[in-house]
Enzyme design. Structure first.
Site, short mmCIF file in Angstrom:
data_model
loop_
_atom_site.label_atom_id
_atom_site.label_comp_id
_atom_site.label_asym_id
_atom_site.label_seq_id
_atom_site.Cartn_x
_atom_site.Cartn_y
_atom_site.Cartn_z
N SER A 49 33.83 33.79 39.14
CA SER A 49 34.46 33.53 40.44
C SER A 49 34.41 32.03 40.73
O SER A 49 33.75 31.28 40.02
CB SER A 49 33.68 34.29 41.52
N ASP A 83 38.23 34.79 38.33
CA ASP A 83 38.33 35.88 39.30
C ASP A 83 38.50 35.28 40.71
O ASP A 83 37.75 34.39 41.10
CB ASP A 83 37.01 36.67 39.20
N HIS A 185 35.00 45.48 47.96
CA HIS A 185 34.01 44.77 47.16
C HIS A 185 32.60 45.11 47.64
O HIS A 185 32.32 45.11 48.83
CB HIS A 185 34.20 43.25 47.29
N GLY A 186 31.69 45.37 46.70
CA GLY A 186 30.32 45.74 47.04
C GLY A 186 30.07 47.17 46.62
O GLY A 186 30.91 47.80 45.97
O1 G3H Z 1 36.42 40.59 41.66
C1 G3H Z 1 35.36 41.20 41.47
C2 G3H Z 1 35.21 42.56 41.81
O2 G3H Z 1 36.28 43.11 42.43
C3 G3H Z 1 33.87 43.16 41.86
O3 G3H Z 1 33.66 44.08 42.91
O4 G3H Z 1 31.25 43.81 43.38
O5 G3H Z 1 32.49 45.87 44.07
O6 G3H Z 1 32.01 45.43 41.68
P1 G3H Z 1 32.28 44.84 43.01
ZN ZN Z 2 37.55 41.37 43.37
#
Ligand code: G3H
Ligand code: ZN
Length: 289
Positions: A49, A83, A185-186
């Site tokens: 990221s 990302d 996300h999360g």
């Molecule tokens: O871009 C990264 C993701 O969408 C990760 O999401 O933390 O829910 O696995 P997550």
């Molecule tokens: Zn994401």
């Protein structure tokens, strides 16, 4: 070994499995992801990221990931991806240094601006044969979040409109599309949000591979159904963070006298590797190297 991402994602779409795109920001996470891919003989996407790039710096992160991919992971196809690149400068930096793919995330902007920025990123990437992912609709939350802080939100307003997605892909010429179909996300207990009807509709109108963000915390059935309904890439971050922290807590509690960071962190690296292996099995990319 690092290969063009097209090789990895096109095969997944054609054979109807998904490739995991796992976030890294340091040595231990990268080793865990690549060791898992090598053990499972699976293709994998290693992604960073903007905040990971700020934390470790681009040259260091890029050098480390490509080195580990080309040594530890030399027998499996691996791609490096940016990302959620929210501004054009980080997208350009990653294209220039040699990423295989970049995510131009202008999803928070108005539609016309999102189209313009995504098309520009696609043009820049394609000059160097790099794939570009764009995002349409909003995916709420933050990687690492485990408690919902958004209150009652009307997810429907944020989800990807299938006909707009069709228009968006035609206008931008991007290679993959991150869709908002209900995930956040999360990782949240008891939250199962994928709108499969919507996902199917988008997949019927959009030909390019679709990416599911916010994969952590979803159950096996949801993953499998999402893949069946058109998802080719699944992003995972929080699941690895949770595995890291749980193992670290135990490691410190059980061996309080340890002072060697490698020994303290080793159980966390192993726990993250196991988590990646588990995801690879569910996504169906095992033995697809
Ligand atoms: O871009 C990264 C993701 O969408 C990760 O999401 O933390 O829910 O696995 P997550
Ligand atoms: Zn994401």
């Amino acid at each position: 070994m690092i290969v063009p991402i097209k090789q990895i994602i096109s095969k997944a779409k054609q054979k109807k499995y998904a490739v995991g795109a796992f976030n890294t920001s340091n040595l231990e996470i990268t080793l865990a992801i690549v060791r898992a891919a090598a053990k499972m003989r699976s293709p994998v996407i290693v992604q960073t990221s903007e905040s990971a790039i700020k934390y470790s710096n681009l040259e260091t992160l890029f050098g480390m990931i490509t080195n580990i991919a080309n040594t530890v992971g030399k027998k499996v196809p691996i791609a490096i991806h940016l990302d959620h690149g929210k501004n054009m400068s980080v997208v350009k930096d990653c294209i220039n240094i040699g990423y295989n793919s970049v995510h131009m995330d202008a999803s928070e902007k108005d539609y016309a601006t999102n189209v313009r920025m995504s098309r520009q990123a696609a043009q820049l990437g394609h000059r160097k044969k790099i794939w570009v992912q764009a995002e349409l609709g909003s995916i709420l939350g933050k990687e690492g979040m485990v408690k919902l802080e958004t209150g009652e939100i009307n997810m429907k307003d944020l989800m990807t409109d299938p006909y707009q997605a069709q228009d968006f892909v035609e206008k931008t010429k991007v290679d993959t599309l991150a869709v908002s179909v209900g995930t956040i996300h999360g990782s949240f207990k008891g939250v199962e949000r994928v709108d499969h009807r919507l996902l199917k509709k988008i997949a019927s109108l959009v030909n390019i591979p679709l990416v599911l963000h916010g994969g952590s915390g979803l159950n096996t059935g949801t993953f499998k159904k999402s893949i069946k309904n058109g998802i080719s890439v699944i992003n995972i971050d929080t699941n690895l963070r949770l595995a890291f922290k749980k193992a670290l807590k135990n490691s410190i509690k059980e061996s309080e006298d340890l002072i060697d960071p490698r020994k303290i962190l080793n159980p966390s690296t192993e726990a993250m590797q196991k988590e990646v292996e588990k995801m690879i099995k569910i996504f169906g990319s095992q033995n697809k190297a």
